[in-house]
Write an enzyme that holds these catalytic residues in place. Structure first.
Site, short mmCIF file in Angstrom:
data_model
loop_
_atom_site.label_atom_id
_atom_site.label_comp_id
_atom_site.label_asym_id
_atom_site.label_seq_id
_atom_site.Cartn_x
_atom_site.Cartn_y
_atom_site.Cartn_z
CG ASP A 117 94.36 20.82 -11.43
OD1 ASP A 117 94.91 21.46 -12.34
OD2 ASP A 117 93.95 21.34 -10.38
CG ASP A 167 97.59 17.25 -8.74
OD1 ASP A 167 97.30 16.22 -8.10
OD2 ASP A 167 97.15 18.39 -8.43
CG ASP A 227 99.36 24.45 -15.68
OD1 ASP A 227 99.62 24.76 -14.50
OD2 ASP A 227 98.25 23.99 -16.04
N1 ABU Z 1 97.45 25.26 -11.51
C1 ABU Z 1 98.29 26.30 -11.98
C2 ABU Z 1 98.57 27.33 -10.93
C3 ABU Z 1 99.95 27.37 -10.54
C4 ABU Z 1 100.30 28.65 -9.88
O1 ABU Z 1 99.48 29.27 -9.24
O2 ABU Z 1 101.40 29.10 -10.03
#
Ligand code: ABU
Length: 379
Positions: free
Chosen positions: A112, A202, A252
């Site tokens: 992040d 981020d 991601d």
């Molecule tokens: N940090 C990735 C999480 C993204 C999501 O929960 O879709």
């Protein structure tokens, strides 16, 4: 360990070249953050109504750390150097001259915060007050890389003020009153909690593909943040993208390049930037829909979605780590010729994500390549 006497050489241009050195996060002391303008946590079904904050339960933390430690040990066994952050007391209140925040967050998801582009590691601005000081947990490592690697470019984006000007007033209270349709209209309009008062981003909203960086505008990354990145990386082509999701946070678990010529796209969160598919097609990349996730609901206390199914760490263009319960995702990648390494990590979800979130690249082999020589005007 003796092998890690070798000096750091910071360099990583994409998500798939052979991985040599990586940071793996820790679950220690992770907090359910106190409410702040950027984010409000609440899990009434688990006895955590809005306004509650506190450390995640010790047994959950132990289980998460066990999985993270096993993951780190597996990577080390494969000859990859693994470094870990230094946790601090995340239950402490933090303040700047402009505000005071009752708690911090944690140090599980280095992705992040740390954006590695070539020889540079850039500390992202972050947009939560609870995460403003999170860079401190990575400073011992970055200081070490600075000593070990004369070519390391250690950069930090301007720290945002995060005053009331940075956020739309009562955004999350109003969010709860909107229909799904209204929320998606706001997504189309890129109208989330952040204003454009100052650059915020981020690092996990960036996908790295050599000369091209995809940057998702989201609840934590604003247009000014993307503009700042564009000016900061003048030799790169920065493509701002959005997807069909009401409160996006990080690219991601939405759009994941897995090797030159192949990217995984979330089967639910379709791109709302039509140029994206055209750009990939024109440059002979195939975009495939990710597999169905194994879980039908978020993990307990997790703010991350079930789409952590596609949140993976790629070890090289033929080898990928996938969360061990994600059988269909593993099968899909296996059929595409990958060696798939199942890694149990679901108990880490509540601490901030999956395999990609839990890691940050320090070194991959390879150089900066142009995988998209044919541009799309305006993208
Ligand atoms: N940090 C990735 C999480 C993204 C999501 O929960 O879709």
């Amino acid at each position: 360990m003796a092998e890690y006497a070798r000096k750091a050489k910071v360099c990583s241009w994409n998500e798939w070249d052979p991985l040599k050195h990586v940071i793996v996060g820790r679950a220690d002391g992770t907090m359910i953050q106190a409410p702040e303008p950027a984010v409000e946590r609440e899990w009434p079904q688990y006895g955590v109504p809005l306004g509650t904050c506190g450390r995640l339960p010790q047994e959950m933390e132990d289980k998460a750390n066990e999985q993270l430690n096993n993951f780190a040990a597996m990577l080390e066994k494969r000859g990859i150097r693994v470094d870990r952050p230094t946790p601090i007391d995340f239950s402490q209140a933090v303040q700047t001259p402009d505000w005071k925040q009752a708690t911090m967050f944690g140090c599980m998801p280095p992705r992040d915060l740390l954006l590695t582009v070539g020889h540079e590691i850039l500390e992202a601005t972050m947009s939560y007050r609870s995460r403003w000081f999170e860079y401190l947990v990575y400073r011992p490592l970055l200081e070490q890389y600075f000593k070990e690697d004369a070519d390391f470019r250690w950069e930090a984006a301007p720290k945002p003020r995060l005053t009331e000007r940075t956020y739309k007033k009562n955004y999350w209270t109003r969010f709860k009153t909107w229909s799904e349709e209204e929320k998606l209209e706001r997504t189309q309009a890129r109208d989330w909690v952040l204003t454009e008062a100052e650059p915020c981003f981020d690092a996990a909203d960036v996908a790295r593909l050599g000369r091209d960086l995809l940057v998702q505008q989201s609840t934590v990354t604003n247009a000014a943040g993307i503009r700042w990145l564009r000016q900061h990386f003048p030799s790169h082509r920065i493509h701002a993208v959005i997807f069909k999701e009401d409160a996006p946070m990080h690219i991601d678990a939405t759009f994941v390049p897995v090797r030159p010529g192949l990217a995984l796209s979330n089967r639910q969160r379709k791109p709302l930037t039509p140029e994206l598919a055209e750009f990939f097609k024109k440059n002979d990349w195939e975009i495939i829909e990710c597999a169905k996730p194994a879980h039908d609901q978020k993990a307990k206390f997790s703010f991350c979605s079930v789409w952590l199914s596609m949140n993976m760490l790629i070890l090289d263009p033929k080898t990928v780590c996938v969360e061990a319960s994600e059988k269909e995702q593993m099968e899909q990648l296996d059929q595409r010729g990958f060696e798939v390494i199942p890694v149990p990590l679901w108990d880490v979800a509540a601490f901030g994500g999956g395999l990609h979130c839990a890691t940050a690249d320090v070194t991959r082999e390879g150089t900066c390549q142009d995988y998209f020589p044919k541009p799309i005007p305006g993208f």
